[in-house]
Design an enzyme around this catalytic site. Structure first.
Site, PDB file in Angstrom:
ATOM      1  N   ARG A  92       8.405  -8.368  -3.288  1.00 45.25           N
ATOM      2  CA  ARG A  92       8.838  -9.202  -2.167  1.00 45.25           C
ATOM      3  C   ARG A  92       7.769  -9.348  -1.084  1.00 45.25           C
ATOM      4  O   ARG A  92       8.070  -9.385   0.107  1.00 45.25           O
ATOM      5  CB  ARG A  92      10.135  -8.652  -1.557  1.00 45.25           C
ATOM      6  CG  ARG A  92      11.302  -8.573  -2.532  1.00 45.25           C
ATOM      7  CD  ARG A  92      11.680  -9.954  -3.074  1.00 45.25           C
ATOM      8  NE  ARG A  92      12.719  -9.859  -4.083  1.00 45.25           N
ATOM      9  CZ  ARG A  92      12.498  -9.817  -5.394  1.00 45.25           C
ATOM     10  NH1 ARG A  92      11.263  -9.890  -5.866  1.00 45.25           N
ATOM     11  NH2 ARG A  92      13.486  -9.724  -6.247  1.00 45.25           N
TER      12      ARG A  92
ATOM     13  N   SER B 205      19.913 -11.041  -0.391  1.00 45.11           N
ATOM     14  CA  SER B 205      19.812  -9.585  -0.258  1.00 45.11           C
ATOM     15  C   SER B 205      19.299  -9.232   1.130  1.00 45.11           C
ATOM     16  O   SER B 205      18.259  -9.720   1.564  1.00 45.11           O
ATOM     17  CB  SER B 205      18.873  -9.008  -1.317  1.00 45.11           C
ATOM     18  OG  SER B 205      19.370  -9.237  -2.616  1.00 45.11           O
TER      19      SER B 205
ATOM     20  N   GLU C   1      15.023  -7.200   4.034  1.00 48.51           N
ATOM     21  CA  GLU C   1      14.386  -8.320   3.317  1.00 48.51           C
ATOM     22  C   GLU C   1      14.509  -9.588   4.155  1.00 48.51           C
ATOM     23  O   GLU C   1      13.720 -10.516   4.004  1.00 48.51           O
ATOM     24  CB  GLU C   1      15.065  -8.518   1.959  1.00 48.51           C
ATOM     25  CG  GLU C   1      14.348  -9.494   1.067  1.00 48.51           C
ATOM     26  CD  GLU C   1      14.817  -9.445  -0.376  1.00 48.51           C
ATOM     27  OE1 GLU C   1      15.119 -10.510  -0.934  1.00 48.51           O
ATOM     28  OE2 GLU C   1      14.903  -8.333  -0.945  1.00 48.51           O
TER      29      GLU C   1
END
Length: 299
Positions: free
Chosen positions: A173, A224, A294
């Site tokens: 990520r 998320s 995130e």
């Protein structure tokens, strides 16, 4: 800002003052931006970026707003939305996609051409630019598997450049674009492999079915809320700490999937931020594991 808006309109670029940011993010929260700009081509995007830089105007570049949280106070500056830059060009072994191209458009086009590798992107509510920025992924795939080259604008050097291979510094990520805010994604060259169209279609159907069955798609969210801690599941940790259904104002830890924070309908950005911090603090106290958001907070 009015002078800046007029300069953009004179150049044929759509721009709006006092723009409601909640209408352009999947969380459906946030105040107003002083200015919102909507380029449709790479030339318009570059013109906008250079104009903002010359005038010393604070700005942020945003795709679909699918992993962002805009502050209740809004954004004092300009937000450049790339969602109208949706051109996807066929190449012999893949595509060239402008930064505003939806991942759904990419995955569907790949299926139609019998190219495998992009089925994981089916259903991810992101644009190519945002997906490259954060190395978006799902179902065992990620953008790093596809990206061969990325064209970007280097703000510090006022020049365009092309990154290749390891220059992207892809990680879980993250990418060089997350680490280097001076680099803005313009478009990406994506490489895929030949596959069976029916098998690709079945994979996409399975991915979408799993998404609908496990994720709270009926509520606004940013996907998320936390990155996966090494060796653990963020959702499992949150649930084991008794936080499923925990609420702050109109924000709630989803009862369907504890890894999601959802807007029940009247959440504020402050509600979401406070809930994120409550979850992080509780999980840290009970497990010793620190969760990393995130969600990107833009204020």
């Amino acid at each position: 800002m009015e002078e800046l808006r007029n300069a953009l309109l004179t150049a044929g670029i759509s721009a709006r003052s006092d723009f409601p940011l909640r209408t352009r993010c999947t969380f459906r929260v946030g105040g107003n931006a002083d200015l919102a700009v909507f380029p449709e081509t790479t030339d318009e995007f570059l013109f906008t970026l250079r104009l903002l830089c010359r005038r010393g105007t604070k700005f942020a570049s945003v795709g679909n707003g699918s992993n962002l949280l805009f502050a209740d106070e809004g954004y004092r500056g300009a937000v450049v939305f790339t969602g109208r830059m949706r051109e996807l060009t066929n190449e012999p072994d893949g595509f060239y996609a402008l930064c505003g191209t939806p991942l759904q458009k990419l995955s569907t086009a790949a299926r139609d051409r019998g190219l495998r590798g992009a089925a994981f992107a089916c259903g991810i509510p992101a644009t190519v630019g945002g997906a490259v920025f954060m190395n978006a992924g799902a179902h065992g795939g990620e953008m790093a598997d596809l990206v061969a080259e990325t064209d970007c604008y280097d703000i510090a050097r006022d020049s365009c450049r092309t990154l290749r291979g390891g220059e992207h510094c892809f990680g879980y990520r993250t990418s060089v674009f997350a680490a280097e805010p001076n680099l803005v994604v313009l478009g990406a060259r994506l490489r895929l492999k030949a596959g069976d169209r029916e098998a690709i279609e079945n994979e996409m159907r399975a991915n979408m079915a799993k998404r609908r069955a496990t994720q709270p798609l009926e509520y606004p969210s940013a996907g998320s809320a936390f990155k996966r801690p090494k060796g653990h599941s963020a959702a499992k940790l949150i649930e084991e700490c008794g936080l499923k259904g925990c609420r702050v104002g109109g924000a709630e830890v989803s009862r369907k999937h504890a890894g999601f924070i959802v807007n029940l309908g009247n959440a504020t950005a402050s509600d979401v931020r406070r809930l994120v911090e409550r979850v992080r603090q509780t999980v840290l106290e009970k497990t010793g594991i620190e969760l990393e958001p995130e969600i990107r907070f833009l204020s």
